[in-house]
Scaffold this motif. Structure first.
Motif, PDB file in Angstrom:
ATOM      1  N   SER A   1       0.904  -1.231  -0.225  1.00 42.12           N
ATOM      2  CA  SER A   1       0.127  -0.496   0.125  1.00 42.12           C
ATOM      3  C   SER A   1       0.697   1.239  -0.072  1.00 42.12           C
ATOM      4  N   ALA A   2       1.695   1.186   0.547  1.00 38.92           N
ATOM      5  CA  ALA A   2       2.586   2.428   0.343  1.00 38.92           C
ATOM      6  C   ALA A   2       3.393   3.002  -1.003  1.00 38.92           C
ATOM      7  N   GLU A   3       3.170   1.930  -1.674  1.00 43.50           N
ATOM      8  CA  GLU A   3       3.192   2.474  -3.626  1.00 43.50           C
ATOM      9  C   GLU A   3       1.895   2.969  -3.900  1.00 43.50           C
TER      10      GLU A   3
ATOM     11  N   LYS B   1       2.174  13.969 -12.734  1.00 41.25           N
ATOM     12  CA  LYS B   1       2.070  15.217 -10.995  1.00 41.25           C
ATOM     13  C   LYS B   1       1.665  14.725 -10.534  1.00 41.25           C
ATOM     14  N   GLY B   2       2.193  14.564  -8.865  1.00 40.38           N
ATOM     15  CA  GLY B   2       2.123  14.611  -7.675  1.00 40.38           C
ATOM     16  C   GLY B   2       2.883  13.400  -6.594  1.00 40.38           C
ATOM     17  N   THR B   3       2.077  12.866  -5.891  1.00 40.25           N
ATOM     18  CA  THR B   3       3.411  12.369  -5.229  1.00 40.25           C
ATOM     19  C   THR B   3       3.975  10.522  -5.126  1.00 40.25           C
ATOM     20  N   HIS B   4       5.018  10.497  -5.263  1.00 40.23           N
ATOM     21  CA  HIS B   4       5.624   9.095  -5.265  1.00 40.23           C
ATOM     22  C   HIS B   4       6.009   8.305  -4.406  1.00 40.23           C
ATOM     23  N   LYS B   5       6.333   7.880  -3.263  1.00 39.04           N
ATOM     24  CA  LYS B   5       7.031   7.303  -2.167  1.00 39.04           C
ATOM     25  C   LYS B   5       7.271   8.653  -1.350  1.00 39.04           C
ATOM     26  N   ALA B   6       6.345   9.772  -1.015  1.00 40.93           N
ATOM     27  CA  ALA B   6       6.908  10.532   0.059  1.00 40.93           C
ATOM     28  C   ALA B   6       8.014  11.235  -0.766  1.00 40.93           C
ATOM     29  N   ASP B   7       7.496  11.530  -1.900  1.00 35.26           N
ATOM     30  CA  ASP B   7       8.524  12.555  -2.949  1.00 35.26           C
ATOM     31  C   ASP B   7       7.351  13.277  -3.887  1.00 35.26           C
ATOM     32  N   THR B   8       7.301  14.183  -3.936  1.00 30.54           N
ATOM     33  CA  THR B   8       6.510  15.152  -5.019  1.00 30.54           C
ATOM     34  C   THR B   8       7.428  14.621  -6.268  1.00 30.54           C
TER      35      THR B   8
END
Length: 138
Positions: A102-104, A121-128
């Protein structure tokens, strides 16, 4: 009798092929929203453009969307990750759902700057992230 036999076999063969095409051919299946095979041109993480390193297991190399509810991501290290895939064309968002981790899970806004490019555009593994990709199927 030979002519009727040949005509009958020919008719049955052609009609069988035609029925198969109508059932399984190009027009039988509705294309998924965002359908295509995309090569990643630019991967921006936290405002830094990443170099395409073959050892990077986070950065995407390719996105394949062939079915309405499923997408495949290939990372730079050639790891393939399958995602459940939900597109909201009104809100212009796409949700990637990983049933194993679920972190993915992630939600991106999408846009088309031109007819052959897609931008997520968004967040991927807590990175923008901002991912610019080219559709190879257009």
């Amino acid at each position: 009798v030979k002519i009727l036999l040949v005509a009958s076999v020919l008719y049955n063969t052609v009609s069988g092929v035609w029925e198969g095409y109508k059932t399984y051919g190009d027009t039988a299946i509705k294309k998924a929203p965002l359908f295509g095979i995309y090569n990643i041109e630019t991967f921006i993480k936290n405002k830094d453009t990443l170099a395409p390193l073959l050892t990077d297991s986070v950065q995407w190399k390719q996105l394949n969307i062939a079915f309405a509810n499923y997408a495949m991501v290939k990372t730079m290290s050639d790891k393939t990750i399958g995602y459940g895939f939900i597109v909201d064309s009104v809100k212009k968002t796409v949700q990637f759902i990983n049933s194993r981790d679920s972190a993915e899970n992630q939600i991106f806004n999408f846009s088309y700057p031109d007819s052959s490019h897609l931008v997520l555009k968004g967040t991927h593994k807590a990175d923008t992230v901002c991912i610019v990709m080219k559709n190879l199927t257009k």
